[in-house]
Structure formats: C-alpha cells, structure tokens
Design a protein around this motif. Structure first.
Motif, mmCIF file in Angstrom:
data_model
loop_
_atom_site.group_PDB
_atom_site.id
_atom_site.type_symbol
_atom_site.label_atom_id
_atom_site.label_comp_id
_atom_site.label_asym_id
_atom_site.label_seq_id
_atom_site.Cartn_x
_atom_site.Cartn_y
_atom_site.Cartn_z
ATOM 1 N N ALA A 296 0.850 -1.280 0.338
ATOM 2 C CA ALA A 296 0.340 -0.337 0.302
ATOM 3 C C ALA A 296 0.626 0.936 -0.481
ATOM 4 O O ALA A 296 0.776 2.498 -0.696
ATOM 5 C CB ALA A 296 -0.995 0.162 1.438
ATOM 6 N N GLY A 297 2.368 0.882 0.567
ATOM 7 C CA GLY A 297 2.648 2.260 0.835
ATOM 8 C C GLY A 297 3.603 2.500 -0.521
ATOM 9 O O GLY A 297 2.982 3.589 -1.193
ATOM 10 N N LEU A 298 3.822 1.107 -1.581
ATOM 11 C CA LEU A 298 4.284 1.896 -2.829
ATOM 12 C C LEU A 298 3.095 2.136 -3.679
ATOM 13 O O LEU A 298 3.508 2.988 -4.663
ATOM 14 C CB LEU A 298 4.835 0.582 -3.722
ATOM 15 C CG LEU A 298 5.900 -0.315 -2.968
ATOM 16 C CD1 LEU A 298 6.524 -1.101 -3.336
ATOM 17 C CD2 LEU A 298 7.347 0.443 -3.084
ATOM 18 N N ILE A 299 2.086 2.162 -3.235
ATOM 19 C CA ILE A 299 0.819 2.365 -4.367
ATOM 20 C C ILE A 299 0.272 3.546 -4.251
ATOM 21 O O ILE A 299 0.026 4.520 -4.761
ATOM 22 C CB ILE A 299 -0.790 1.602 -3.702
ATOM 23 C CG1 ILE A 299 -0.659 0.020 -3.989
ATOM 24 C CG2 ILE A 299 -2.046 1.978 -4.475
ATOM 25 C CD1 ILE A 299 -1.509 -0.781 -3.797
ATOM 26 N N VAL A 300 0.434 4.383 -2.897
ATOM 27 C CA VAL A 300 0.218 5.891 -1.896
ATOM 28 C C VAL A 300 1.443 6.604 -3.332
ATOM 29 O O VAL A 300 1.490 7.147 -2.925
ATOM 30 C CB VAL A 300 0.291 5.375 -1.113
ATOM 31 C CG1 VAL A 300 -0.018 7.259 -0.539
ATOM 32 C CG2 VAL A 300 -1.212 5.181 0.033
ATOM 33 N N GLY A 301 2.644 6.301 -2.889
ATOM 34 C CA GLY A 301 4.028 6.952 -2.972
ATOM 35 C C GLY A 301 3.749 7.062 -5.066
ATOM 36 O O GLY A 301 4.031 8.549 -5.636
ATOM 37 N N LEU A 302 3.439 5.696 -5.714
ATOM 38 C CA LEU A 302 2.920 5.640 -7.446
ATOM 39 C C LEU A 302 2.251 6.629 -7.181
ATOM 40 O O LEU A 302 2.157 7.345 -7.946
ATOM 41 C CB LEU A 302 2.833 4.480 -7.739
ATOM 42 C CG LEU A 302 4.346 3.447 -7.979
ATOM 43 C CD1 LEU A 302 3.761 2.271 -7.812
ATOM 44 C CD2 LEU A 302 5.521 4.260 -8.937
ATOM 45 N N SER A 303 1.199 7.299 -6.774
ATOM 46 C CA SER A 303 -0.160 7.930 -7.001
ATOM 47 C C SER A 303 0.363 8.995 -7.026
ATOM 48 O O SER A 303 -0.424 9.941 -7.409
ATOM 49 C CB SER A 303 -1.413 7.631 -6.257
ATOM 50 O OG SER A 303 -1.228 5.992 -6.187
ATOM 51 N N GLU A 304 0.749 9.399 -5.616
ATOM 52 C CA GLU A 304 1.534 10.973 -5.507
ATOM 53 C C GLU A 304 2.422 11.329 -6.599
ATOM 54 O O GLU A 304 2.228 12.258 -7.221
ATOM 55 C CB GLU A 304 2.144 10.877 -3.959
ATOM 56 C CG GLU A 304 1.144 10.987 -2.909
ATOM 57 C CD GLU A 304 1.495 11.340 -1.360
ATOM 58 O OE1 GLU A 304 1.542 11.304 -0.430
ATOM 59 O OE2 GLU A 304 3.203 11.156 -1.134
ATOM 60 N N ALA A 305 3.349 9.808 -7.263
ATOM 61 C CA ALA A 305 3.862 11.095 -7.915
ATOM 62 C C ALA A 305 3.035 11.238 -9.659
ATOM 63 O O ALA A 305 3.435 12.020 -10.292
ATOM 64 C CB ALA A 305 5.192 9.780 -8.059
ATOM 65 N N ALA A 306 2.284 10.182 -9.263
ATOM 66 C CA ALA A 306 1.697 10.497 -10.552
ATOM 67 C C ALA A 306 0.883 11.518 -10.924
ATOM 68 O O ALA A 306 0.288 12.382 -11.881
ATOM 69 C CB ALA A 306 0.459 9.484 -11.217
#
Length: 303
Positions: free
Chosen positions: A259-269
C-alpha cells in the motif's frame, strides 16, 4: 510523457511503506492510532544527523565516501545508533504516557488525543533544539544513471530501494520465524488469551515500540538523505502513512508495504498529471475511498 514518476513514486512509496509497517504493528497490538509515530521519523533523522556529525568530527577517516554514494562511513554507523536511540525514545514515551494510560484503562479516544499531544511536544522540541532551518546529511551532487526506458536514478536512490527490500524481508522473518514474532501475532489476535497462555504481553508491547520506531527511523534517514531534514518531515508524511496502513489492512506487514508503494506511485502520478499542488490530496482520497469501499483493506481480516 515521461515515466520518471515511476521511479520517484517507488522511492517515496518505500519510505511510506516502512513507516506504515510501524503504524500497523502498533495499532494491531495496542489498538489505537498513534499520531506521534510521524515524529519518530523526524527524531530518527535528526539523531542520525547529530551522531554523523559527531563521528565525522571525532574520526576524520569516517568522512571517506562509501563507494558511489554521497555520504561517508559516519552516516551508516550513525544510522544504526539512531535506530536504537529512536527505539529508546519510543519506550520512554510509552513509559511516561501510554503505559500509564493503559494501566488506568484509558479509553481509545484518550490514547489518540494523548498521541496527538505527544506529537506536538516532540515536534516543538525538535524545532527548539535544531531550529526549523532545513538540514542535510551531505550536499554532494550525484549524477543519475540511465537504467533504460528514459528512467534515471541516483546511487542513493538505488540504495534506498535495496535497503527497503532487505528491511521488509527481515521484518517478515522476524514475525514468522522467531518466538517474539509469534508472540506479537498472538497478542494481535487476542491480548487477553495470549496473557493466559503465558505470553509476556508487556515484553511484546516493548518489542513493538522498538520495531515500529526503528522502522520509522530508517524511513526518516532515507527521507533526509534523498530530500532534506526538517522538523515537519514526519508530520508531512503522517497522512500517507495512515492511508497506506489502512489500505494494506491493519496488522498486515506485506499489505502496508504494498500500500505504501501504491500511495507513493499515486502521489507521483498526480504530480505528473495534474500538478504538485494536488499531491497531498491523493493520500486523503485513497484513505476515504478505502474506508468507504473496503474498510478492512487489501489484506486485512474480515471483522
């Protein structure tokens, strides 16, 4: 359109994931949301900064750069000591605040509000000691390496990703292959029954504080190395941390990391597609969506 945001998202997500693991472990054992957890990131980063400076001053040989990285040997040594000291800070906070409230059987809302007050106090202490001026472990410039597909990454960033993988594997082995890990899982399932069968619940609580604070320290040092160190470092990451912990499912270490990776990728996107001003809103959107659609998260147990 460049896909560099994928690298940036993975790096940010690795820091968020490590912090979220600490939150999910603390919540599953102690049954309250600890708003002071973000300050462990900040304190860990600043403790490592102070120790690294002291070691470099005392032993000039430790200033020698470590391979292709931007820092000297003083930072890894300081980081190890900072993990231990951040764990001791968490134990001290539990002894003078949360432990007393548990002994008095304080309501969950009291624990949450106490953690909020502790967060403010810890942040104010950092500002008093180190001021609010940004600090850096090193100001050395690094040349990003082309890894294909137009993606570029620095040696420090590659180290952060590798370190995250090693730490997550170590935590998984701790929880699944050791006695203290099995005790943690038992207390998470049923604290009262775990005490009846002979598990030292107080020891488990102390271990959870140390592990959670240690992970926060690692995330804080990574953030300080790749970005900068500020008293509000942990505060700014608090919402993403909780979003990742809830999305992954309370009590699930793999879930928190994913989930941390998902949140990080979502923020970067979001930064890439709609602008940097919307970055902070993404974590809130994810948090609300999870609570409405799947409250138990990706890997949480059905209530």
């Amino acid at each position: 359109m460049t896909f560099q945001f994928l690298v940036d998202g993975l790096i940010a997500g690795s820091m968020i994931g490590l912090g979220a693991i600490g939150i999910t472990l603390t919540y599953s054992i102690l049954r309250f949301a600890n708003f002071a957890h973000g300050e462990f990131l900040s304190w860990g980063a600043y403790i490592a900064l102070a120790l690294s400076g002291a070691l470099s001053f005392l032993f000039s040989a430790l200033k020698t750069p470590v391979g292709p990285f931007s820092f000297g040997w003083s930072l890894p040594l300081a980081g190890i000591l900072a993990i231990l000291l951040t764990g001791m800070l968490a134990l001290l906070l539990d002894a003078i605040l949360f432990g007393r409230l548990r002994a008095q059987r304080g309501a969950v809302i009291i624990m949450v509000m106490a953690s909020f007050g502790a967060s403010l106090a810890l942040r104010s202490m950092l500002e008093f000691i180190f001021t609010s001026k940004p600090a850096y472990y090193t100001k050395a410039l690094q040349i990003a390496v082309n890894i294909g597909g137009g993606l570029r990454v620095t040696p420090d960033q590659m180290l952060a990703l590798a370190l995250t993988a090693v730490v997550v594997l170590a935590i998984h082995l701790l929880l699944t292959r050791t006695g203290i890990g099995r005790s943690m899982r038992a207390v998470s399932e049923n604290p009262a029954l775990a005490g009846v069968v002979g598990i030292d619940v107080r020891m488990v609580i102390r271990a959870v504080w140390i592990v959670g604070a240690g992970l926060a320290c690692i995330a804080g040092v990574m953030a300080g190395l790749l970005v900068q160190i500020r008293p509000y470092l942990g505060h700014d990451l608090l919402l993403p941390l909780f979003a990742a912990a809830i999305l992954g499912g309370i009590g699930s270490v793999p879930g928190a990391m994913l989930a941390g990776l998902i949140v990080g990728l979502s923020e970067a996107a979001a930064v890439q597609l709609i602008g940097a001003e919307w970055r902070a809103a993404i974590s809130f959107v994810i948090l609300v969506a999870v609570l409405l659609i799947r409250p138990r998260g990706l890997f949480g147990r059905q209530a």
